[in-house]
Enzyme design. Structure first.
Site, short mmCIF file in Angstrom:
data_model
loop_
_atom_site.label_atom_id
_atom_site.label_comp_id
_atom_site.label_asym_id
_atom_site.label_seq_id
_atom_site.Cartn_x
_atom_site.Cartn_y
_atom_site.Cartn_z
N MET A 62 0.95 -0.06 -12.41
CA MET A 62 0.68 0.75 -11.22
C MET A 62 1.96 1.40 -10.75
SD MET A 62 -0.72 -0.51 -7.49
CE MET A 62 0.82 -1.34 -7.08
N ASN A 63 1.88 2.69 -10.34
CA ASN A 63 2.99 3.29 -9.62
C ASN A 63 2.51 4.03 -8.39
OD1 ASN A 63 2.58 5.02 -12.27
ND2 ASN A 63 3.59 6.47 -10.92
N ASP A 64 2.88 5.27 -8.15
CA ASP A 64 2.74 5.94 -6.86
C ASP A 64 1.41 5.70 -6.13
OD1 ASP A 64 4.89 7.02 -8.19
OD2 ASP A 64 4.31 9.10 -7.88
#
Length: 480
Positions: A33-35
């Site tokens: 997961m990122n932004d």
């Protein structure tokens, strides 16, 4: 089986394999997961979308994960909202935002084309355009049949389509505006604005913010909003090219100013750093249930050691922060219900330290706060402590300096100094399994730290080589 079905089936069949997920910081059920994307309050719940790759703990084809909550502690994981299943977004559904219109939830995202997926970058083959997806129920989304809605036709000369992303949409007086990150032909970062009457047909409006050439900076994930009549522009900064990686860290900044939407002019008045740690990036804000301005960010240290593969996940979000403006400065306070989720374990109105260590707790996970009387000397808070290792936060109150040094994660010494409008008087620490969030003087400054090191210690202590008395020392353990 289409890509959405494939992703959702994989998650359901494998999510039980993840371990060591944080207690009160949002993390994916499984995978990378990122932004944060599409952060919004819709039909009585907060919705959080996020850049997502469920199949591994490393970045790859970006999907949009999706979850909702009422308290930011208990989350309902919803089906993956977007997958890269169209010709125009074949290599990723990159970051974007959400907005409600006529009871429907609209997502606007960057449709990414890169046949090399960034691993052998050829800018002539990279195209980033903006696309729309719409949902009647806030869960199942249909991509607009005339996507993309902003591309080469709408992007003026002087900008590069290979770095044109992260739309943040807002409505002002019945008109829709969108701020976007773009690289100009000088290869530096710029934030531009588009305008629409219906969210579907967009026109270039203006350029509202430009980085200086000598800053060697690319701007990402812009956000524009108002607090009590003042306008705030957020953006994340990164090196504009690999040759500047040693001189430019990934950080997130804010600029307080005035936005004239009709003329498309943003007048900057004061710039500041949103987080003084090295693990806070790409934040996104929304208007909360009671019109608060809330912010959530991705907690990730660039180029850090990844979590052990057996964890099965990689990525966390910060706890939400409520934003206010005070003395021309952005103030951030933790937006979390202590009474509902934390239990008092230690409470002392005063603790005297003189060449000694006082043990506060062996719980390890929770919330620690203390007051620093004016004129105090230097003291150290040790977290994640065992017989050999700890995370040390040293407060030099006389010189208005705070340093962070951990035996976990190889982050090195981080020092916050010359940044306070007043004496250091209050320290708040949110301690989770893989992260620490530090709030100074009620949110005048914030610093975020992460480390996925296994088997950290759980003890918390205070110590000083000087004669010092700390006030209102409280520790509350997280109870869910």
């Amino acid at each position: 089986m289409n890509r959405l079905q494939k992703a959702n089936e994989y998650i359901q069949n494998n999510k039980m394999k993840t371990t060591n997920r944080p207690y009160f910081h949002f993390s994916p059920e499984i995978g990378w997961m990122n932004d944060p994307n599409g952060f919004s309050f819709h039909k009585g719940k907060y919705h959080l979308f996020y850049q997502y790759y469920p199949y591994d703990i490393v970045w790859n084809d970006m999907h949009w994960g999706h979850a909702s909550t009422e308290d930011f502690i208990t989350w309902e994981y919803l089906p993956v909202a977007l997958a890269n299943d169209k010709a125009y977004d074949a290599n990723g559904c990159f970051s974007g935002s959400a907005i409600e219109k006529d009871g429907k939830l609209y997502l606007m995202y960057t449709a990414h084309i890169d046949p090399n997926l960034g691993f052998d970058k050829d800018e002539s083959q990279i195209f980033e355009r903006q696309a729309i997806a719409v949902s009647e129920d806030g869960v199942n989304f249909k991509k607009y049949e005339l996507n993309p809605v902003i591309g080469e036709k709408q992007l003026p000369d002087g900008y590069l389509i290979c770095d044109f992303r992260d739309p943040k949409v807002m409505e002002v007086d019945g008109v829709y505006y969108c701020v976007l990150s773009v690289r100009n032909k000088e290869r530096r970062g710029e934030i531009i604005m588009f305008k629409s009457n219906d969210l579907l047909e967009w026109h270039f409006h203006s350029s509202i913010y430009q980085s200086k050439f000598e800053e060697n900076t690319l701007l990402e994930c812009p956000d524009l909003f108002s607090i009590n009549g003042r306008d705030v522009l957020l953006f994340s900064e990164m090196p504009c090219d690999p040759i500047y990686q040693q001189e430019k860290q990934n950080t997130t900044s804010y600029v307080i100013g005035k936005m004239d939407f009709e003329q498309g002019v943003f007048t900057a008045e004061h710039k500041g750093l949103l987080d003084h740690g090295q693990t806070f990036y790409a934040p996104q804000s929304t208007e909360g249930k009671n019109s608060e301005r809330l912010l959530i960010g991705w907690m990730h240290r660039w180029h850090q050691t990844m979590p052990p593969k057996e964890y099965g996940f990689n990525g966390m979000m910060s706890i939400p922060r409520e934003l206010l403006i005070k003395n021309n400065q952005l103030i951030q306070s933790a937006f979390i219900d202590h009474e509902a989720h934390f239990t008092a374990m230690f409470s002392r109105d005063a603790i005297k330290l003189q060449n000694e260590t006082v043990e506060i707790s062996g719980e390890g996970i929770g919330y620690l706060t203390l007051s620093v009387p004016r004129g105090s000397n230097t003291f150290t808070v040790e977290l994640n402590k065992d017989d050999e290792k700890s995370t040390k936060i040293t407060v030099d109150a006389q010189n208005n300096s705070i340093s962070y040094n951990s035996d976990y994660g190889n982050q090195g010494l981080i020092t916050i100094h010359d940044a306070f409008k007043s004496d250091i008087n209050k320290i708040e620490l949110y301690i989770d399994l893989h992260s620490i969030e530090l709030f100074i003087n009620g949110g005048e400054k914030v610093a975020t730290f992460t480390a996925y090191y296994q088997n950290k210690g759980k003890n918390i202590s205070l110590s000083s080589n000087d004669n010092i008395e700390l006030k209102n020392v409280r520790f509350k353990a997280f109870r869910g």
